[in-house]
Design a protein around this motif. Structure first.
Motif, mmCIF file in Angstrom:
data_model
loop_
_atom_site.group_PDB
_atom_site.id
_atom_site.type_symbol
_atom_site.label_atom_id
_atom_site.label_comp_id
_atom_site.label_asym_id
_atom_site.label_seq_id
_atom_site.Cartn_x
_atom_site.Cartn_y
_atom_site.Cartn_z
ATOM 1 N N ASP A 5 2.415 13.851 8.483
ATOM 2 C CA ASP A 5 1.621 12.935 7.475
ATOM 3 C C ASP A 5 1.847 13.391 6.124
ATOM 4 O O ASP A 5 2.027 14.759 6.152
ATOM 5 C CB ASP A 5 0.098 12.911 8.081
ATOM 6 C CG ASP A 5 0.023 12.090 9.034
ATOM 7 O OD1 ASP A 5 0.833 11.063 9.484
ATOM 8 O OD2 ASP A 5 -1.020 12.337 9.895
ATOM 9 N N PHE A 6 1.693 12.673 5.306
ATOM 10 C CA PHE A 6 1.627 12.724 3.625
ATOM 11 C C PHE A 6 0.576 12.235 3.084
ATOM 12 O O PHE A 6 0.196 11.325 3.366
ATOM 13 C CB PHE A 6 2.891 12.248 3.279
ATOM 14 C CG PHE A 6 4.277 12.926 3.806
ATOM 15 C CD1 PHE A 6 4.777 14.324 3.122
ATOM 16 C CD2 PHE A 6 4.792 12.638 4.824
ATOM 17 C CE1 PHE A 6 5.938 14.718 3.741
ATOM 18 C CE2 PHE A 6 6.025 13.110 5.486
ATOM 19 C CZ PHE A 6 6.354 14.370 5.015
ATOM 20 N N SER A 7 0.196 12.728 1.932
ATOM 21 C CA SER A 7 -0.971 12.384 0.987
ATOM 22 C C SER A 7 -0.403 11.125 0.347
ATOM 23 O O SER A 7 0.859 10.859 0.230
ATOM 24 C CB SER A 7 -1.408 13.341 0.290
ATOM 25 O OG SER A 7 -0.371 13.481 -0.849
ATOM 26 N N SER A 8 -1.275 10.200 -0.502
ATOM 27 C CA SER A 8 -0.844 9.363 -1.263
ATOM 28 C C SER A 8 0.197 9.727 -2.308
ATOM 29 O O SER A 8 0.768 8.908 -2.950
ATOM 30 C CB SER A 8 -1.991 8.579 -1.704
ATOM 31 O OG SER A 8 -2.805 9.278 -2.685
ATOM 32 N N GLN A 9 0.128 10.894 -2.493
ATOM 33 C CA GLN A 9 1.072 11.747 -3.742
ATOM 34 C C GLN A 9 2.387 11.989 -3.003
ATOM 35 O O GLN A 9 3.059 12.476 -3.924
ATOM 36 C CB GLN A 9 0.234 12.743 -4.429
ATOM 37 C CG GLN A 9 -0.401 12.162 -5.316
ATOM 38 C CD GLN A 9 -1.956 11.939 -4.797
ATOM 39 O OE1 GLN A 9 -2.295 12.854 -3.722
ATOM 40 N NE2 GLN A 9 -2.659 10.770 -4.890
ATOM 41 N N LYS A 48 2.505 3.117 6.023
ATOM 42 C CA LYS A 48 1.416 3.258 5.215
ATOM 43 C C LYS A 48 0.291 2.845 5.531
ATOM 44 O O LYS A 48 0.093 1.787 6.247
ATOM 45 C CB LYS A 48 2.049 2.276 3.961
ATOM 46 C CG LYS A 48 3.534 2.806 3.349
ATOM 47 C CD LYS A 48 3.424 1.740 1.988
ATOM 48 C CE LYS A 48 4.760 2.197 1.254
ATOM 49 N NZ LYS A 48 4.984 1.406 0.117
ATOM 50 N N LYS A 106 -4.022 5.052 1.200
ATOM 51 C CA LYS A 106 -4.678 6.161 1.535
ATOM 52 C C LYS A 106 -3.724 7.320 1.991
ATOM 53 O O LYS A 106 -3.890 8.516 1.576
ATOM 54 C CB LYS A 106 -5.333 5.875 2.951
ATOM 55 C CG LYS A 106 -6.537 4.537 2.512
ATOM 56 C CD LYS A 106 -7.496 4.365 3.444
ATOM 57 C CE LYS A 106 -7.040 4.301 5.002
ATOM 58 N NZ LYS A 106 -8.359 4.054 5.916
ATOM 59 N N ASN A 107 -2.904 7.266 2.801
ATOM 60 C CA ASN A 107 -1.611 8.114 3.107
ATOM 61 C C ASN A 107 -0.418 7.643 3.866
ATOM 62 O O ASN A 107 -0.487 6.321 4.079
ATOM 63 C CB ASN A 107 -2.382 9.181 3.933
ATOM 64 C CG ASN A 107 -2.826 8.750 5.532
ATOM 65 O OD1 ASN A 107 -3.790 7.970 5.435
ATOM 66 N ND2 ASN A 107 -1.909 8.980 6.487
ATOM 67 N N ILE A 108 0.603 8.388 4.225
ATOM 68 C CA ILE A 108 1.658 7.914 4.614
ATOM 69 C C ILE A 108 2.145 8.868 5.892
ATOM 70 O O ILE A 108 1.639 9.927 5.897
ATOM 71 C CB ILE A 108 2.858 8.309 3.680
ATOM 72 C CG1 ILE A 108 2.282 7.372 2.320
ATOM 73 C CG2 ILE A 108 4.056 7.559 4.279
ATOM 74 C CD1 ILE A 108 3.110 8.196 1.166
ATOM 75 N N ARG A 109 2.678 8.124 6.780
ATOM 76 C CA ARG A 109 3.046 8.924 7.974
ATOM 77 C C ARG A 109 4.737 8.631 8.334
ATOM 78 O O ARG A 109 5.300 7.594 8.202
ATOM 79 C CB ARG A 109 2.432 8.084 9.201
ATOM 80 C CG ARG A 109 2.727 8.936 10.484
ATOM 81 C CD ARG A 109 1.850 8.632 11.640
ATOM 82 N NE ARG A 109 0.331 9.367 11.248
ATOM 83 C CZ ARG A 109 -0.889 8.809 11.802
ATOM 84 N NH1 ARG A 109 -0.882 7.954 12.662
ATOM 85 N NH2 ARG A 109 -1.906 9.463 11.362
ATOM 86 N N ILE A 157 0.692 17.070 5.055
ATOM 87 C CA ILE A 157 -0.567 17.429 5.171
ATOM 88 C C ILE A 157 -0.434 18.249 6.439
ATOM 89 O O ILE A 157 0.422 17.911 7.436
ATOM 90 C CB ILE A 157 -1.470 16.237 5.643
ATOM 91 C CG1 ILE A 157 -1.559 15.480 4.366
ATOM 92 C CG2 ILE A 157 -2.597 16.507 6.173
ATOM 93 C CD1 ILE A 157 -2.267 13.883 4.554
ATOM 94 N N LYS A 174 2.567 14.465 -0.640
ATOM 95 C CA LYS A 174 2.352 16.056 -0.327
ATOM 96 C C LYS A 174 2.301 16.225 1.331
ATOM 97 O O LYS A 174 1.367 15.274 1.804
ATOM 98 C CB LYS A 174 1.271 16.597 -0.987
ATOM 99 C CG LYS A 174 1.412 16.619 -2.493
ATOM 100 C CD LYS A 174 2.645 17.262 -3.082
ATOM 101 C CE LYS A 174 2.533 17.223 -4.515
ATOM 102 N NZ LYS A 174 3.862 17.712 -5.121
#
Length: 352
Positions: free
Chosen positions: A82-86, A203, A212-215, A90, A88
């Motif tokens: 998982d990654f943040s909306s920027q 997304k 919200k976040n990315i996988r 997680i 990064k």
């Protein structure tokens, strides 16, 4: 963990049903009326159906779905993060990380994953599971334990997908409604030169179309469909990726041109499945401001268009100056959300 087996071939070619039951109402039928156009496989860079090889629309759709099934079915093994909306990475929850890692202060970002997938041509039905395995120290295949299983069904009475577009290459895009009125937009991109390598980018978007976040899943094909029941030890052809270097913006900014296939969905409250068709020239200009840069030569973006629509894109720089991209355009009219989906193989024509 590798999975052994031989390639799967879908043999039956029963007539394709022209109606699908809506997941919202068991009594409501949705008519599917595909429009097939002649495609140039060499130009598009995606699998296509030649207009001379089909006698009518139904046969063409059946051929496209059968080829999609051959490419997407099987056991896919790899890693997910998982990654943040920027963009990064997680960290995994502390309660799933082995104590040894915590003692050594090793950060763990990646799940080891399985994704058994089966597309049945005779029923126009696609099922796949995303299985997350608890992290282990070293190679402990026999000790692997499932943390969670997320099963998705496309087609038939159990389908919950709002819109699903597929290509005979094995690429697809699925839009799934979430309980908070947001949605998941899943993009699956197959490597153009390696049919056993793919990425899935998901997304998570809220009701106001904000990211919200990315996988991300990076997966390899390991054999025929076994419903995730067979584990193959430590013969992984890939490795954890979340903490590796992200794509450099300079590699993807500028003007790009390619050929695209597309599909359009009117009112995604209904359940639709369509084949990506067409052969249109796609021109795009990317700037660093809108890009979310990810590892494994991946990127994505989510931005507002000039006419109030929301444009969601993902891309894979599979080799220098060549990319595979997928774009969803969401527009809202009288509470009805329409989607236009395109997948294109592009070549950079002008560096920014």
């Amino acid at each position: 963990m590798a999975l052994a087996g031989n390639s799967i071939m879908l043999q039956t070619r029963a007539p394709f049903p022209t109606t699908l039951k809506s997941s919202k109402s068991a009594s409501k039928l949705i008519t599917f009326q595909p429009k097939l156009q002649s495609l140039s496989h060499s130009n598009v860079g995606l699998s296509g159906v030649s207009s001379s090889s089909i006698s009518d629309d139904k046969v063409g759709v059946q051929q496209g779905w059968s080829e999609f099934g051959r490419k997407v079915s099987g056991e896919w093994d790899g890693f997910g993060a998982d990654f943040s909306s920027q963009g990064k990475p997680i960290e995994l929850p502390e309660n799933v990380v082995p104590e040894a890692y915590r003692e050594w202060e090793v950060k763990v970002f990646d799940w080891q994953t399985q994704c058994p997938s089966l597309a049945q041509s005779q029923e126009f039905h696609f099922m796949y599971k995303t299985i997350k395995l608890l992290p282990t120290v070293g190679c402990e295949a026999d000790a692997a334990t499932r943390h969670s299983v997320d099963e998705r069904i496309v087609g038939g009475g159990d389908s919950e997908v709002c819109g699903f577009a597929y290509d005979a290459s094995g690429c697809y895009v699925g839009v799934w409604a979430m309980r908070d009125d947001g949605m998941e937009v899943e993009y699956c991109l197959m490597h153009p030169h390696d049919k056993e390598s793919r990425v899935r980018i998901i997304k998570f978007v809220d009701s106001k179309m904000r990211l919200k976040n990315i996988r991300v899943f990076v997966e390899q094909w390991y054999g025929e469909f076994r419903n995730g029941e067979q584990l193959g030890g430590c013969a992984m052809r890939d490795s954890a990726f979340a903490a590796t270097a992200a794509l450099q913006a300079s590699q993807v900014v500028g003007a790009w041109e390619g050929r695209a296939k597309s599909a359009t969905f009117v009112n995604i409250s209904n359940s639709f499945v369509q084949e990506l068709t067409g052969d249109s020239i796609r021109n795009s200009v990317r700037d660093e401001h809108s890009l979310i840069l990810l590892p494994k030569q991946l990127w994505c973006s989510l931005k507002a268009g000039s006419h109030g629509e929301t444009i969601s894109e993902v891309g894979w720089l599979f080799q220098p100056q060549f990319s595979l991209t997928s774009t969803c355009i969401f527009s809202t009219h009288a509470n009805k959300k329409d989607i236009s989906i395109a997948i294109a193989r592009e070549e950079i024509v002008d560096k920014a």
